[in-house]
Motif scaffolding. Structure first.
Motif, PDB file in Angstrom:
ATOM      1  N   VAL A 243      32.287  11.493 -29.083  1.00  0.00           N
ATOM      2  CA  VAL A 243      33.195  12.517 -29.586  1.00  0.00           C
ATOM      3  C   VAL A 243      33.034  13.827 -28.813  1.00  0.00           C
ATOM      4  O   VAL A 243      34.012  14.496 -28.466  1.00  0.00           O
ATOM      5  N   GLN A 244      31.794  14.195 -28.528  1.00  0.00           N
ATOM      6  CA  GLN A 244      31.557  15.454 -27.826  1.00  0.00           C
ATOM      7  C   GLN A 244      32.178  15.441 -26.427  1.00  0.00           C
ATOM      8  O   GLN A 244      32.742  16.435 -25.967  1.00  0.00           O
ATOM      9  N   THR A 245      32.085  14.295 -25.758  1.00  0.00           N
ATOM     10  CA  THR A 245      32.696  14.178 -24.431  1.00  0.00           C
ATOM     11  C   THR A 245      34.202  14.369 -24.512  1.00  0.00           C
ATOM     12  O   THR A 245      34.802  15.099 -23.705  1.00  0.00           O
ATOM     13  N   ILE A 246      34.829  13.734 -25.493  1.00  0.00           N
ATOM     14  CA  ILE A 246      36.274  13.861 -25.657  1.00  0.00           C
ATOM     15  C   ILE A 246      36.648  15.306 -25.975  1.00  0.00           C
ATOM     16  O   ILE A 246      37.606  15.858 -25.425  1.00  0.00           O
ATOM     17  N   TYR A 247      35.881  15.922 -26.848  1.00  0.00           N
ATOM     18  CA  TYR A 247      36.174  17.313 -27.235  1.00  0.00           C
ATOM     19  C   TYR A 247      36.090  18.245 -26.024  1.00  0.00           C
ATOM     20  O   TYR A 247      36.965  19.089 -25.813  1.00  0.00           O
ATOM     21  N   HIS A 248      35.062  18.061 -25.210  1.00  0.00           N
ATOM     22  CA  HIS A 248      34.910  18.928 -24.033  1.00  0.00           C
ATOM     23  C   HIS A 248      36.004  18.664 -23.005  1.00  0.00           C
ATOM     24  O   HIS A 248      36.474  19.599 -22.349  1.00  0.00           O
TER      25      HIS A 248
END
Length: 597
Positions: A243-248
């Motif tokens: 999720v963090q990768t997608i958000y960034h």
């Protein structure tokens, strides 16, 4: 084993044409496949955007309803005002609270989202606590709320800022069934106290509202709803993605993200080529995104393979047919040329009009016919040419001066001088004869250092007799083996000649010329030093650059700049001559060249 190309021109041309057609067919096939694939990706991206747009509209309506409940409770005091129907007698606070709780319950039911209202609480320090929602109330609810880490920040937000955040359930009794909540908190605007913590309305939204909204989305979709803090509220098929990768990635694609904004881009997620579409909800600042792996898109591989196969076969078939026709069209005139060349090889030089035409091959035929006519003319003139050649040879023999006649004449003079006991004439004639023989062989050949010194000695013998022992010559060789080293012919003589005429003779005193030969780092060095009048600095600068500085009285006609240039042309720019001199102290000319045997 290396395969050989076809020998005939026709076969080679067909092979080359087929290779070209194969490349074209492969290019067209790849282009069609990529175009179809890109169309599928574009269509799936558009469908994803439409899904997110529809889901965003549904969630926006739900969030607006929740916000309206909070705003109504915060702004409308009359919504929960209770009075008696008899003479408007005042009622107790408990009766008013019961009435307000029922009104609040009905108000939530009218919104259509009552099952997702986990808890709604209206607190006024002067009145009883009013609560409604799917969760049961407790006397410690106010205490739990006010001690929550996010309570104060939410209470003091701007009136129009309703960003939703996912927080831990502050109520102990319901934390097991509903561990996470989405809180909305506003002070009661109609309350007279200036401290917002004295009167407020709190609404806790269940995340199941957003999870249930995903029921209209295909179950195979990789989709999620998250807060501005990148916390996932609801989603499906997310285990393969960080999720963090997608958000960034979304933040990088649009660093100045604003409400009502959406977008899509191609990226690598979990090692897969994917399309990421996203949309931001207004007011509550939630974000919806969907991951579309390109490998999972509905490509009709059978149809693609069938279409590409037909295109490829069609291109190859047309190419082969055209290659055969084109080869036939070209090889016929080439065969006529070949037959005519066979007749020319047999000695028949008569022109053939059939091989001439207006195309490139016809131009070749015209030139072959013209060549045949020229050959025929040459054959007819051959006898005359041979006769003229013989006559010319006779005339050349008659006009030629045999150099041996000059050598034999000098030899006769030498023997006459010997018979008359005139040793001076013998030495001069012998040295001159040797000089003439060496100079007749050319200037740019390489000789051994011993041969070059012998040639120099002949020259010195003549000059000593001319100047009556005006100078002496000394040669010092570091190693006798150096006598077999190679050097360009006529390198030393011009330098010694320059030392005699420009250095020793003007001084009017007997002079000495020293030649030192040594090696260093595979480089042969030869220094010629005289004790003449020397050379000033300005003359030294011009001496190796002015090739016109050659006296007509010089024996070889070669000056120092010519020697330097010859050495550089033969051995390279790092080699050649260098000059050091002082007025009245003599001159030293240094020669450097690679050591060769």
């Amino acid at each position: 084993m290396k395969k050989k190309l076809p020998k005939t021109f026709s076969a080679r041309m067909i092979l080359c044409n087929m290779l070209i057609i194969f490349c074209i067919a492969a290019f067209i096939s790849i282009y069609n496949y990529r175009s179809y694939r890109n169309d599928v990706i574009q269509n799936e991206t558009v469908n994803s955007e439409k899904r997110l747009e529809s889901l965003s509209a549904r969630l926006t309506v739900a969030c607006d309803e929740m916000i309206n409940i909070v705003q109504n409770c915060s702004d409308r005091q009359t919504l929960f005002l209770f009075t008696s129907y008899k003479d408007y007698l005042p009622v107790s606070k408990e009766q008013s609270a019961i009435y307000a709780a029922n009104v609040l319950k009905d108000f939530c039911a009218i919104s259509g989202y009552s099952q997702y209202l986990y808890k709604i609480t209206i607190y006024n320090q002067d009145n009883p606590l009013i609560q409604s929602g799917t969760s049961s109330g407790n006397r410690d609810d106010v205490k739990c709320l006010t001690q929550a880490p996010w309570f104060s920040e939410l209470l003091h937000r701007e009136a129009n800022w309703f960003q939703l955040s996912l927080v831990d359930n502050p109520f102990p009794l319901g934390s097991t069934t509903e561990p996470k909540l989405l809180p909305l908190l506003r002070p009661l605007n109609y309350y007279s106290s200036r401290n917002p913590e004295d009167a407020w309305v709190f609404l806790a939204i269940s995340p199941s509202l957003f999870q249930d909204s995903l029921s209209v989305i295909p179950s195979s979709s990789h989709l999620a709803i998250m807060t501005a803090e990148s916390d996932i509220i609801a989603g499906q098929n997310l285990k393969d993605y960080d999720v963090q990768t997608i958000y960034h990635r979304i933040q990088q694609s649009c660093p100045d993200t604003a409400v009502y904004e959406s977008g899509n881009f191609r990226t690598q997620l979990s090692g897969k080529d994917s399309v990421l579409t996203w949309r931001q909800l207004p007011v509550c600042n939630l974000m919806i995104y969907e991951v579309l792996p390109v490998a999972d898109m509905p490509l009709d591989h059978h149809m693609v393979q069938h279409t590409i196969g037909l295109i490829f076969c069609f291109c190859i078939g047309i190419g082969l047919l055209l290659s055969l026709l084109f080869s036939r069209y070209l090889t016929l005139p080439i065969e006529r040329l070949s037959r005519h060349l066979d007749t020319v090889a047999d000695g028949n030089f008569a022109p053939n009009p059939e091989i001439e035409s207006d195309d490139e091959i016809g131009w070749i035929g015209k030139r072959i016919n013209r060549m045949s006519r020229h050959i025929q003319e040459l054959m007819e003139n051959r006898i005359l040419a041979e006769k003229e050649k013989k006559d010319l040879e006779i005339k050349m023999l008659q006009a030629q001066i045999n150099p041996h006649f000059l050598y034999n004449t000098l030899d006769s003079i030498k023997w006459i001088a010997k018979m008359q006991h005139n040793n001076g004439i013998v030495q001069v004639v012998t040295a001159l004869s040797s000089l003439l023989k060496n100079m007749a062989k050319g200037f740019n050949e390489k000789v051994t250092l011993k041969q070059e010194l012998d040639f120099l000695n002949d020259y010195v013998i003549i000059e000593k007799i001319r100047y009556i022992e005006l100078f002496d010559l000394e040669v010092e060789m570091e190693d006798p083996k150096l006598s077999q080293a190679h050097i360009v012919k006529l390198t030393l003589q011009p330098i010694v000649e320059n030392a005699i005429f420009s250095g020793i003779e003007p001084s009017g005193n007997p002079g000495l010329i020293k030649i030192r030969i040594f090696t260093e780092d595979q480089t042969l060095f030869i220094t010629i030093t005289d004790n003449g009048i020397g050379i000033d600095e300005e003359t030294i600068q011009k001496l190796l650059t002015d090739t016109a500085r050659v006296s007509k009285s010089y024996m070889s006609g070669i000056g120092l700049p010519n020697v330097d240039r010859r050495l550089k042309l033969v051995y390279g720019e790092p080699y050649g001559l260098s000059i050091t001199s002082e007025i009245g102290s003599g001159t030293t000319v240094s020669i450097s060249l690679p050591l060769e045997y």
